[in-house]
Scaffold this active site. Structure first.
Site, PDB file in Angstrom:
ATOM      1  N   ASP A   1    -104.563   6.746  27.441  1.00  0.00           N
ATOM      2  CA  ASP A   1    -104.097   6.861  28.828  1.00  0.00           C
ATOM      3  C   ASP A   1    -104.566   8.181  29.435  1.00  0.00           C
ATOM      4  O   ASP A   1    -103.787   8.902  30.074  1.00  0.00           O
ATOM      5  CB  ASP A   1    -102.581   6.732  28.915  1.00  0.00           C
TER       6      ASP A   1
ATOM      7  N   THR B   1     -92.489   6.514  34.734  1.00  0.00           N
ATOM      8  CA  THR B   1     -92.108   5.121  34.564  1.00  0.00           C
ATOM      9  C   THR B   1     -91.105   4.956  33.425  1.00  0.00           C
ATOM     10  O   THR B   1     -90.160   4.187  33.517  1.00  0.00           O
ATOM     11  CB  THR B   1     -93.344   4.266  34.249  1.00  0.00           C
ATOM     12  N   TYR B   2     -91.336   5.677  32.335  1.00  0.00           N
ATOM     13  CA  TYR B   2     -90.532   5.459  31.146  1.00  0.00           C
ATOM     14  C   TYR B   2     -89.568   6.575  30.831  1.00  0.00           C
ATOM     15  O   TYR B   2     -88.832   6.494  29.873  1.00  0.00           O
ATOM     16  CB  TYR B   2     -91.452   5.262  29.935  1.00  0.00           C
TER      17      TYR B   2
HETATM   18  N1  LIG Z   1     -94.175  19.293  29.784  1.00  0.00           N
HETATM   19  C1  LIG Z   1     -93.827  19.289  31.058  1.00  0.00           C
HETATM   20  N2  LIG Z   1     -93.599  20.430  31.721  1.00  0.00           N
HETATM   21  C2  LIG Z   1     -93.255  20.420  33.013  1.00  0.00           C
HETATM   22  N3  LIG Z   1     -93.120  19.316  33.753  1.00  0.00           N
HETATM   23  C3  LIG Z   1     -93.325  18.123  33.162  1.00  0.00           C
HETATM   24  C4  LIG Z   1     -93.686  18.049  31.790  1.00  0.00           C
HETATM   25  N4  LIG Z   1     -93.844  16.754  31.470  1.00  0.00           N
HETATM   26  C5  LIG Z   1     -93.601  16.077  32.583  1.00  0.00           C
HETATM   27  N5  LIG Z   1     -93.268  16.869  33.613  1.00  0.00           N
HETATM   28  C6  LIG Z   1     -92.910  16.463  34.965  1.00  0.00           C
HETATM   29  O1  LIG Z   1     -92.169  15.281  34.910  1.00  0.00           O
HETATM   30  C7  LIG Z   1     -92.831  14.214  35.577  1.00  0.00           C
HETATM   31  C8  LIG Z   1     -92.682  12.920  34.810  1.00  0.00           C
HETATM   32  O2  LIG Z   1     -93.462  12.975  33.625  1.00  0.00           O
HETATM   33  P1  LIG Z   1     -93.842  11.687  32.773  1.00  0.00           P
HETATM   34  O3  LIG Z   1     -94.932  12.054  31.854  1.00  0.00           O
HETATM   35  O4  LIG Z   1     -92.614  11.119  32.160  1.00  0.00           O
HETATM   36  O5  LIG Z   1     -94.274  10.609  33.794  1.00  0.00           O
HETATM   37  P2  LIG Z   1     -95.597  10.476  34.657  1.00  0.00           P
HETATM   38  O6  LIG Z   1     -96.746  10.871  33.817  1.00  0.00           O
HETATM   39  O7  LIG Z   1     -95.437  11.165  35.946  1.00  0.00           O
HETATM   40  O8  LIG Z   1     -95.640   8.938  34.952  1.00  0.00           O
HETATM   41  P3  LIG Z   1     -95.894   7.750  33.917  1.00  0.00           P
HETATM   42  O9  LIG Z   1     -94.706   7.695  33.033  1.00  0.00           O
HETATM   43  O10 LIG Z   1     -96.020   6.555  34.783  1.00  0.00           O
HETATM   44  O11 LIG Z   1     -97.151   8.065  33.172  1.00  0.00           O
HETATM   45  C9  LIG Z   1     -94.263  14.669  35.719  1.00  0.00           C
HETATM   46  O12 LIG Z   1     -94.863  14.165  36.856  1.00  0.00           O
HETATM   47  C10 LIG Z   1     -94.133  16.175  35.778  1.00  0.00           C
HETATM   48  O13 LIG Z   1     -93.894  16.600  37.104  1.00  0.00           O
END
Ligand SMILES: Nc1ncnc2c1ncn2[C@@H]1O[C@H](COP(=O)(O)OP(=O)(O)OP(=O)(O)O)[C@@H](O)[C@H]1O
Ligand SMILES: [Mg+2]
Ligand SMILES: [Zn+2]
Ligand SMILES: [Zn+2]
Lengths: 355, 407
Positions: free
Chosen positions: B194, B78-79
């Site tokens: 969260d 989302t962010y």
């Molecule tokens: N440390 C990481 N290593 C590998 N992939 C990652 C990592 N962090 C995030 N991702 C990938 O990027 C995507 C987006 O991550 P992000 O945490 O920004 O959002 P989210 O958790 O999917 O959604 P929201 O922001 O709504 O919580 C994740 O679904 C994951 O597939």
């Protein structure tokens, strides 16, 4: 011994295969060629239909398509399921096949996996031996030792398959099994099972000692509980078989109990936490339902306040001076200063943070 | 000023377990001097406000940014958009670069989210919490967090993937890693706010790591309200749904329990369509608490609308739990119910959770290296197909059997 063929550095072994082990090699060929030649002697047509008739009750699969044949690994005589039920349901009974005097138990009957009962038997023997001799290459000092071990195991297989020295082999296998059990469970009482003395044709038996020298050992009946070789030393224990270069098995270290904290602990170093503190302001908050019903835990606050108050105790100016000296003038004396700024910066964000 | 120089170059995490969190201040002091021992992570420039002003800050920022090479997109939340990346000095050291989206609410370019994430993550150094290596801004004044690369997906993806089979010992292992992370956050006075399956990422070595600290904050002082509008709905505890603005670690404990139940069910435990429905889904299981069950409940902001004239509901008996969550066993169920006490004052703390007998009882949690993981299923099947037909798993018996001539 496909394992041997694939093992690194085994080329020498391959060359030897033809010459060095004439015994097992010839036996190998013998057995493999035996069954087909025998089978060809039987009239093919008859063999076909006979396989569908129970040799005991003579009922045929033609009349009873659900008929199932079973064998007992004791003698591998085939008979139908209902015969097994009828004859062995009340306990062990002699095999009903003429000339076979073996006593069979119902529980041991099972359906046949291989068409050829000789194969069935050989596979059973190999399975049993393989279970007892499950050493890996890594259990041996050298690859040669491992190969020699495999060779010896193969000899055991063939002795059992071809009925050579069966009793003696069985006896040694029992000792081997016993020793294995003791190894796997060192806490169990090390008891040498009293061997069936009738089978011990003499008072002596042979063990293969390290270095392959043979040695006769006297089995005195008085030493039944003790290691026949005297002394409790593992190396001297009669394990039925001795393999050169077999590493001593280290008793696996008992697994430590699971630690849910995985070794982490966080204890205050400079103060002890009382759990409750009385102060007018604290008390007011403590008695506010918005706090206590909403899940606010004053103890969490007390301990945080204490930690913050005593936090500075963890800063060691001396360490920082040393660090400064090693780092050069650039970072000079920044430790304490930047802690202060971070703390201040942090508080700033906190102020604005109504979330 | 886009970034306060204090926040700009993210220092490397504290080195030793013993010193971490003994006190925040001490840890930070160590950060500073451990730079001399320097990993490639450590930014080299010093940080003093006023020292060189904005120019110095920019200079340092560039220096930090240049340490990383960013690559293809990993995913989008989302962010933020997350990119694959690595250290310039060592391309084998992978990172995930999380570039925060510009947020209209914060015109100066820093979102509150990224500040939270930086503030809290940089102070937490535990194997079950995602590591923050660095922070820098890009030319468009967008903040990027350089995080540990966690390539094995998340816990929600794992239970949803039905090609993966797992059992009670695996659940205990994942749950324990999660509970350790929560405990460590709480000991470090950080509320995550969260916790849910898709914020629990899995490292290459199967370690479970708590990630996404975008809603995290420190524990509030008494009398200082916090928002009750946090935590994804399915995982939101009753006190927040009732509008509490003074809460503590107990909110994370509830979410954690939901995740554990989810693992055992392979389904969401308390799913609902709306915030209002969420309370009724919860009370279907836990009953409607009275003043006796939960002293002070009637003084919570949303109590009247929800519970004042509601027909009484009794909590489900033990048999309900045994039937729904047989994989947890009686001890696991006892733990879960302790973590989901409706009255937050009665809920187990993270420390009490880790001291529960469930962890040390049979079965022992699966070792990390033996945990099932995503992607393995396909690979295994591929290998199986590659093998010659009828060939068995290698072992002594089949090698011998193969020598037999069945012709
Ligand atoms: N440390 C990481 N290593 C590998 N992939 C990652 C990592 N962090 C995030 N991702 C990938 O990027 C995507 C987006 O991550 P992000 O945490 O920004 O959002 P989210 O958790 O999917 O959604 P929201 O922001 O709504 O919580 C994740 O679904 C994951 O597939
Ligand atoms: Mg997320
Ligand atoms: Zn019959
Ligand atoms: Zn018989």
């Amino acid at each position: 011994m496909s394992k041997v063929a694939r093992a690194p550095g085994a080329s020498k072994r391959l060359a030897e295969d033809g010459g060095a082990s004439p015994l097992s090699n010839s036996l190998h060929h013998l057995s493999l060629q035996q069954s087909p030649s025998k089978a060809s002697k039987a009239t093919p047509a008859f063999a076909d239909s006979s396989s569908d008739i129970c040799p005991v009750c003579k009922s045929s699969r033609y009349l009873n398509p659900n008929m199932k044949f079973l064998v007992n690994p004791e003698c591998y005589h085939k008979m139908c399921e209902s015969c097994v039920d009828r004859i062995f349901s009340h306990g062990p009974a002699p095999c009903p096949i003429a000339g076979c005097k073996r006593t069979l138990r119902k529980a041991k009957f099972r359906s046949q996996t291989f068409e050829d009962l000789k194969v069935e038997r050989e596979v059973d023997i190999r399975r049993r031996v393989a279970k007892l001799f499950d050493k890996q290459e890594s259990d041996f000092e050298t690859l040669i030792d491992y190969n020699n071990y495999l060779e010896q195991v193969e000899e055991i297989n063939w002795n059992l398959i071809l009925g050579i020295d069966v009793e003696k082999t069985e006896q040694r296998l029992r000792k081997w099994e016993e020793a294995r059990k003791a190894d796997l469970n060192p806490n169990a009482i090390r008891r040498v099972t009293e061997p069936d003395t009738s089978q011990l044709s003499d008072t002596s038996h042979v063990i293969l000692k390290k270095g392959a020298t043979q040695r006769k050992v006297l089995m005195s009946s008085s030493a039944s509980n003790l290691n026949p070789l005297g002394g409790g030393d593992d190396a001297e224990r009669d394990t039925g078989f001795v393999f050169r270069g077999l590493k001593k098995r280290k008793a696996p270290e008992p697994e430590k109990p699971f630690d849910p904290f995985d070794g982490w602990s966080i204890e205050p170093q400079y103060y002890s936490f009382q759990g409750d503190y009385n102060h007018n302001w604290f008390t007011a908050m403590k008695n506010d339902p918005q706090h206590y019903a909403g899940g606010y835990d004053m103890r969490e606050y007390y301990s945080r306040a204490l930690c913050d108050a005593f936090g500075g105790m963890g800063i060691f100016i001396e360490d920082e001076m040393t660090a400064r000296d090693t780092q050069g003038f650039d970072d000079a004396g920044l430790g304490t200063q930047s802690v202060a700024t971070v703390a201040a910066g942090g508080r700033d964000v906190d102020m604005a943070d109504i979330f | 000023m886009a970034v306060s120089p204090v926040l700009s170059p993210k220092p490397n995490p504290p080195g030793t377990k013993a010193t971490t969190n003994a006190s925040k201040a001490k840890a930070l002091a160590i950060l500073n001097h451990s730079r001399s021992v320097s990993s490639p992570i450590a930014p080299s420039a010093a940080t003093t406000p006023g020292d060189g002003g904005q120019d110095l800050a920019e200079q340092m920022n560039d220096e930090v940014r240049r340490q990383f090479v960013s690559g293809s997109r990993l995913g989008e939340g989302t962010y933020a958009i997350v990119y694959r990346g690595h250290f310039r000095s060592d391309p084998s050291k992978l990172v995930a670069i999380k570039k925060m989206k510009l947020n209209a609410e914060f015109k100066d370019g820093i979102t509150l989210d990224s500040i939270r994430e930086m503030r809290h993550l940089c102070e937490l150094d535990h194997p079950n919490i995602i590591k923050l290596y660095a922070v820098f801004t890009t030319k468009d004044q967008n903040i990027s967090l350089v995080l540990e690369h966690l390539p094995r997906g998340d816990l929600e993806g794992l239970w949803k993937d039905h090609s993966i089979m797992y059992g009670g010992a695996d659940i205990k292992s994942w749950s324990n890693m999660l509970c350790q992370a929560v405990w460590f956050c709480h000991e470090s006075r950080v509320l995550h706010r969260d916790i849910k399956g898709n914020n629990l990422l899995i490292a290459a070595d199967n370690t479970l790591k708590l990630a996404d600290f975008g809603l995290a904050r420190g524990f509030a002082d008494p009398g200082r309200p916090m928002t009750s509008n946090v935590i994804t709905r399915f995982y939101r505890p009753p006190e927040l749904l009732l509008g509490s603005q003074h809460y503590g670690g107990c909110v994370d404990i509830w979410s954690t329990a939901c995740v554990i139940a989810e693992l055992a069910l392979r389904d969401f435990f308390l799913p609902s369509e709306t915030d209002l429905a969420q309370l009724s889904v919860i009370t279907d299981v836990f009953g409607i608490p009275t003043e006796t069950d939960w002293p002070g409940i009637s003084s919570l902001r949303h109590w009247e609308v929800n519970f004042k004239s509601a027909a009484p509901k009794r909590p489900q008996p033990l048999s309900f739990w045994r039937q729904r969550l047989p994989l947890l066993g009686d001890d696991g169920i006892d733990l879960l119910r302790g973590m989901m006490a409706m009255d937050p004052a009665k809920r187990l703390s993270a420390e009490q959770v880790l001291k529960h007998a469930y962890w040390t009882n049979y079965p022992r949690p699966t070792k990390k290296e033996d945990l099932p993981r995503q992607g393995d299923g396909e690979k295994k099947m591929g290998e199986d197909l590659k093998r010659a037909g009828g060939e068995l798993e290698s072992g002594r018996t089949d090698k011998v059997a193969r020598k037999l001539n069945f012709g």
